[in-house]
Write a protein that holds these residues in place. Structure first.
Motif, mmCIF file in Angstrom:
data_model
loop_
_atom_site.group_PDB
_atom_site.id
_atom_site.type_symbol
_atom_site.label_atom_id
_atom_site.label_comp_id
_atom_site.label_asym_id
_atom_site.label_seq_id
_atom_site.Cartn_x
_atom_site.Cartn_y
_atom_site.Cartn_z
ATOM 1 N N SER A 148 -14.335 -1.074 -2.012
ATOM 2 C CA SER A 148 -13.272 -2.034 -1.755
ATOM 3 C C SER A 148 -11.906 -1.419 -2.050
ATOM 4 C CB SER A 148 -13.478 -3.290 -2.613
ATOM 5 O OG SER A 148 -13.373 -2.968 -3.985
ATOM 6 N N TYR A 149 -10.874 -2.192 -1.701
ATOM 7 C CA TYR A 149 -9.487 -1.770 -1.904
ATOM 8 C C TYR A 149 -8.852 -2.531 -3.062
ATOM 9 C CZ TYR A 149 -9.926 0.265 2.758
ATOM 10 O OH TYR A 149 -10.331 0.989 3.845
ATOM 11 N N ARG A 150 -9.633 -2.842 -4.086
ATOM 12 C CA ARG A 150 -9.104 -3.619 -5.205
ATOM 13 C C ARG A 150 -8.059 -2.838 -5.989
ATOM 14 N NH1 ARG A 150 -12.065 -8.214 -6.056
ATOM 15 N NH2 ARG A 150 -14.085 -8.311 -5.011
ATOM 16 N N THR A 151 -8.260 -1.549 -6.132
ATOM 17 C CA THR A 151 -7.265 -0.752 -6.863
ATOM 18 C C THR A 151 -5.956 -0.649 -6.098
ATOM 19 O OG1 THR A 151 -8.197 1.251 -5.867
ATOM 20 C CG2 THR A 151 -9.042 0.594 -8.018
ATOM 21 N N ALA A 152 -5.980 -0.864 -4.787
ATOM 22 C CA ALA A 152 -4.754 -0.820 -3.982
ATOM 23 C C ALA A 152 -4.065 -2.172 -3.880
ATOM 24 C CB ALA A 152 -5.065 -0.313 -2.573
ATOM 25 N N GLY A 153 -4.668 -3.240 -4.442
ATOM 26 C CA GLY A 153 -4.057 -4.559 -4.408
ATOM 27 C C GLY A 153 -4.797 -5.578 -3.578
ATOM 28 N N SER A 154 -6.010 -5.261 -3.130
ATOM 29 C CA SER A 154 -6.762 -6.208 -2.307
ATOM 30 C C SER A 154 -7.353 -7.305 -3.174
ATOM 31 C CB SER A 154 -7.890 -5.471 -1.565
ATOM 32 O OG SER A 154 -8.704 -6.385 -0.864
ATOM 33 N N LEU A 173 -1.059 -3.378 12.509
ATOM 34 C CA LEU A 173 -2.046 -4.119 11.721
ATOM 35 C C LEU A 173 -2.358 -3.399 10.412
ATOM 36 C CD1 LEU A 173 -4.619 -5.552 14.276
ATOM 37 C CD2 LEU A 173 -3.212 -6.798 12.671
ATOM 38 N N HIS A 174 -2.533 -2.088 10.482
ATOM 39 C CA HIS A 174 -2.767 -1.319 9.259
ATOM 40 C C HIS A 174 -1.581 -1.448 8.309
ATOM 41 C CE1 HIS A 174 -6.553 0.623 10.215
ATOM 42 N NE2 HIS A 174 -6.101 0.895 11.425
ATOM 43 N N GLN A 175 -0.394 -1.338 8.848
ATOM 44 C CA GLN A 175 0.805 -1.368 8.013
ATOM 45 C C GLN A 175 1.012 -2.743 7.390
ATOM 46 O OE1 GLN A 175 4.352 -0.328 10.143
ATOM 47 N NE2 GLN A 175 5.487 0.232 8.309
ATOM 48 N N LEU A 176 0.741 -3.811 8.128
ATOM 49 C CA LEU A 176 0.924 -5.154 7.596
ATOM 50 C C LEU A 176 -0.065 -5.448 6.476
ATOM 51 C CD1 LEU A 176 1.534 -7.127 10.915
ATOM 52 C CD2 LEU A 176 3.218 -6.562 9.169
ATOM 53 N N LEU A 177 -1.329 -5.024 6.638
ATOM 54 C CA LEU A 177 -2.311 -5.252 5.579
ATOM 55 C C LEU A 177 -1.988 -4.421 4.339
ATOM 56 C CD1 LEU A 177 -4.846 -6.764 4.810
ATOM 57 C CD2 LEU A 177 -6.201 -4.884 5.715
ATOM 58 N N ARG A 178 -1.509 -3.196 4.542
ATOM 59 C CA ARG A 178 -1.114 -2.383 3.389
ATOM 60 C C ARG A 178 0.087 -3.006 2.667
ATOM 61 N NH1 ARG A 178 -5.246 -0.534 4.861
ATOM 62 N NH2 ARG A 178 -5.856 1.660 5.048
ATOM 63 N N GLU A 179 0.977 -3.638 3.411
ATOM 64 C CA GLU A 179 2.118 -4.298 2.796
ATOM 65 C C GLU A 179 1.674 -5.486 1.944
ATOM 66 O OE1 GLU A 179 6.034 -5.001 1.744
ATOM 67 O OE2 GLU A 179 5.106 -3.262 2.720
ATOM 68 N N VAL A 180 0.656 -6.217 2.409
ATOM 69 C CA VAL A 180 0.110 -7.318 1.603
ATOM 70 C C VAL A 180 -0.495 -6.780 0.316
ATOM 71 C CG1 VAL A 180 -1.638 -9.131 1.557
ATOM 72 C CG2 VAL A 180 -0.252 -8.807 3.591
ATOM 73 N N HIS A 181 -1.233 -5.670 0.405
ATOM 74 C CA HIS A 181 -1.805 -5.052 -0.800
ATOM 75 C C HIS A 181 -0.699 -4.603 -1.752
ATOM 76 C CE1 HIS A 181 -5.778 -3.982 1.479
ATOM 77 N NE2 HIS A 181 -5.619 -5.278 1.284
ATOM 78 N N ARG A 182 0.384 -4.056 -1.219
ATOM 79 C CA ARG A 182 1.461 -3.584 -2.083
ATOM 80 C C ARG A 182 2.154 -4.742 -2.791
ATOM 81 N NH1 ARG A 182 6.652 -2.980 -2.597
ATOM 82 N NH2 ARG A 182 7.007 -4.332 -0.806
ATOM 83 N N GLN A 183 2.333 -5.847 -2.104
ATOM 84 C CA GLN A 183 2.953 -7.008 -2.736
ATOM 85 C C GLN A 183 2.065 -7.589 -3.831
ATOM 86 O OE1 GLN A 183 3.908 -9.792 0.367
ATOM 87 N NE2 GLN A 183 5.489 -8.481 1.281
ATOM 88 N N ASN A 184 0.748 -7.509 -3.651
ATOM 89 C CA ASN A 184 -0.155 -8.017 -4.691
ATOM 90 C C ASN A 184 -0.171 -7.128 -5.923
ATOM 91 O OD1 ASN A 184 -0.868 -10.110 -2.970
ATOM 92 N ND2 ASN A 184 -2.649 -9.049 -2.164
#
Length: 676
Positions: free
Chosen positions: A214-220, A388-399
């Motif tokens: 998973s991407y939990r360490t990245a903010g998921s 789409l990749h960039q938008l999801l990564r932005e959500v992870h960064r905000q979290n």
């Protein structure tokens, strides 16, 4: 004594002196001063409670036994008094803590006796205990031998297992090479485990090695877990049946990996997200989003390929879950998106739909699953995939990246813009806009609308460039554009007259509108309808012909009597107004009237030749036959009108004149009429 002396001194002062001084005597404070503040206030110590006072008094008890003789004497006297008395009256103790001390001494005596008893039982020099012999049972030799045999066998098995593990570890520590030099070396378990740990997160739980995809360490914050298990391939081979071992040994070829990765069933197979922009049954744009791509990863594949495929499935599930959650709660659009199964449908423009579907299959067939088998031969849209990749990564960064509080006592999570709302006195509208956040689906809808509008603009420009040969329509798209804003520079020019006849035009393509900037800097805002863009370009073409003719006439010595981009006379135009100008020859004997219409760009230009009424048509015919290569048939005598000054105008048929374009024909015409 000191107090009495002080009172005596005060009384003497009062008796001898005439002016007596009142002296107040205060009772000494019961509690001591604990602290004196800066303003002179005295803080007293709090009085002791009953329990604290009792503890303070108990600390003054003397347990050393110095008054033991006195106590014994007093004890004998008390016993004598008790014996002499009738027993109805008991004297009170002379010391308040006498009973407490007596009880403590009794407890000490009992503890001393208990210590002596324990010392006697443990040390044999004080007491010897003879054991009582019981009746001996007959020994069973057969049972004892069998028990010893089983114990020795278990111990031997443990030793053999340890030796086997030591031998295996020693053999794995040495570099293994195949007996045939051409074959590659056999992989090492520990080296592959090291490579696996370098790329993936691993942890040991008991005797098992577990990993996380998973991407939990990245903010998921996706709830589905991506746990996989790592085992040794040799251990799996030992646990398999003998038939499987024989078939594996006879299959040929060395093992590709000593690791065995076990992935959950819901993460097996292939998955990708397909984005379609569809109009009726035609597909305008297509994009397949997937980190691993639509390719199958079988069980026999390398562990790196299997883990990448499983992580891609988890990524697609998380992305589609976020899109579906936003689609359900999105109410800002006139027609809300529709979520059915693994498919999201949103309306971009009337008749144009955006379809986002999750395609997941464990069979390895990637044929547009979940989207009714829609296919297209269009090129892959990399912009939508990257967005789409960039938008999801932005959500992870905000979290994961929370703004730090300023000051340190402020709440966590408030942005800098919200912190400045008070000092900068933001109004209610600004504060409401700060609370609004655009989700992934809204951003995708805006980008898809821009893609559709850009395709429409390209189609209109290409169609006009094919249909209109005079003037030439040249379009240059900017190489650096935003995902929702593009710019194209349109140039109208006549072949052979590039320096004198050039009209620039800039078109900005947004999500739902177009912005057209004309040559004079005027901005015109258009809707998403392609007909409006077509009409504005046609009107600019009509104006371009008139302006180019004026520049050419100045080079040839002709004078511009009047010019207008919006004529108010003549036939009424369906859209806009026609452009026109009036030119005069150097001698002033001839004049030209030009009208450029937007209705028909092939034959929308009308040219009229004006001459004084005294000029005879025969002279005009002779002169034109001598000096011009065209006949008098090019004049149409059916239509003629007379101006207020009496000049007669006759129309010219441009298709009869020689020249490759309009300006070339007008150049020849003005050259002939200048000498007439």
């Amino acid at each position: 004594n000191s107090t009495i002396r002080l009172l005596r001194i005060i009384s003497r002062m009062n008796s001898t002196g005439t002016n007596s001084v009142a002296v107040s005597v205060e009772v000494p404070m019961e509690n001591l001063v604990h602290e004196i503040t800066y303003d002179g206030v005295e803080i007293l110590q709090t009085p002791l409670t009953m329990s604290e006072n009792l503890a303070r008094l108990a600390q003054k008890i003397d347990f050393t036994g110095k008054d033991e003789d006195k106590d014994e004497v007093s004890g004998e006297d008390k016993e004598a008094e008790d014996e002499s008395g009738d027993g109805t009256f008991k004297s009170t103790p002379s010391w308040p803590w006498e009973t407490v001390r007596n009880k403590l001494r009794g407890a000490l005596t009992e503890l001393s006796v208990l210590s002596d008893i324990i010392a006697i039982t443990q040390q044999k020099k004080y007491l010897v205990l003879d054991p009582v012999q019981s009746e001996s049972n007959e020994p069973k030799t057969a049972a004892s031998l069998l028990y010893k045999k089983k114990s020795l066998a278990a111990a031997a098995a443990v030793l053999l297992g340890g030796c086997e593990r030591l031998r295996t570890a020693l053999s794995e520590s040495k570099p293994k090479t195949s007996p045939i030099s051409s074959m590659p070396s056999i992989p090492d378990f520990h080296l592959e485990l090291l490579r696996l740990r370098q790329n993936w997160r691993l942890r040991k739980v008991g005797n098992a090695i577990l990993g996380d995809l998973s991407y939990r360490t990245a903010g998921s914050r996706f709830q589905q877990q991506g746990i996989f298990e790592v085992t040794k391939a040799e251990d799996d081979a030992e646990s398999s049946d003998a038939t499987d071992e024989s078939s594996t040994s006879t299959s040929g070829g060395p093992k590709t990996s000593t690791l065995r990765v076990t992935v959950p069933k819901e993460l097996q197979g292939i998955a990708y997200i397909q984005v379609l922009v569809q109009k009726d049954q035609d597909i305008l744009s297509l994009a397949n989003i997937g980190l691993y791509g639509p390719a199958n990863a079988p069980v026999e594949a390398h562990w790196q390929q299997r883990l990448e495929a499983a992580q891609n499935v988890l990524f697609c599930r998380e992305l589609f879950s976020a899109l579906a959650r936003e689609a359900v709660t999105l109410n800002s659009m006139p027609i809300p998106p529709l979520v059915v199964g693994n498919q999201i449908t949103a309306t971009l423009f009337p008749g144009i739909l955006l379809i986002i579907g999750l395609c997941h299959s464990s069979s390895g067939k990637s044929n547009g699953l979940g989207l009714n088998g829609l296919h297209s031969k269009l090129d892959h849209n990399h912009v939508l995939e990257h967005s789409l990749h960039q938008l999801l990564r932005e959500v992870h960064r905000q979290n994961s990246c929370v703004p730090l509080p300023h000051p340190a006592t402020a709440p966590i999570g408030i942005s800098k813009k919200r912190r400045l709302a008070g000092p900068l006195a933001y109004d209610r509208y600004t504060l409401l806009n700060m609370t609004k956040k655009e989700g992934i689906l809204e951003e995708m809808i805006r980008q898809a609308q821009h893609v559709v509008l850009r395709l429409r603009t390209m189609y209109v420009l290409d169609t006009l460039a094919k249909e209109i040969k005079d003037p030439l329509v040249v379009a240059h798209w900017a190489s650096l554009n935003a995902v929702t804003h593009s710019c194209v520079r349109l140039t109208l020019l006549s072949s052979g007259y590039d320096m004198t006849a050039r009209t620039p035009l800039a078109i900005h393509v947004k999500e739902k509108s177009l912005k057209c900037i004309l040559k004079d800097g005027k901005a015109i805002h258009l809707s998403y309808e392609p007909q409006e863009l077509r009409d504005i370009i046609l009107s600019q073409i009509a104006i371009h012909q008139v302006m180019a003719l004026q520049s050419l006439s100045k080079c040839m010595g002709w004078s511009v009597l009047s010019s207008s981009a919006h004529l108010g006379v003549g036939t009424c135009e369906n859209l806009g107004n026609a452009a026109g100008c009036l030119l005069s020859s150097p001698s002033g004997k001839r004049s030209l009237a030009i009208r450029s219409s937007t209705q028909n760009y092939h034959g929308g230009i009308q040219v009229f030749v004006g001459y004084p009424p005294g000029s005879s048509s025969s002279l005009l015919k002779d002169s034109m036959e001598v000096d011009t290569p065209f006949n008098l048939d090019s004049f149409n005598n059916d239509q003629q009108f007379e101006s207020a000054e009496g000049i007669v105008y006759k129309p010219i048929r441009l298709d009869k004149l020689e020249g490759k374009n309009f300006l070339n024909k007008m150049e020849m015409l003005m050259a002939v009429l200048a000498d007439a």
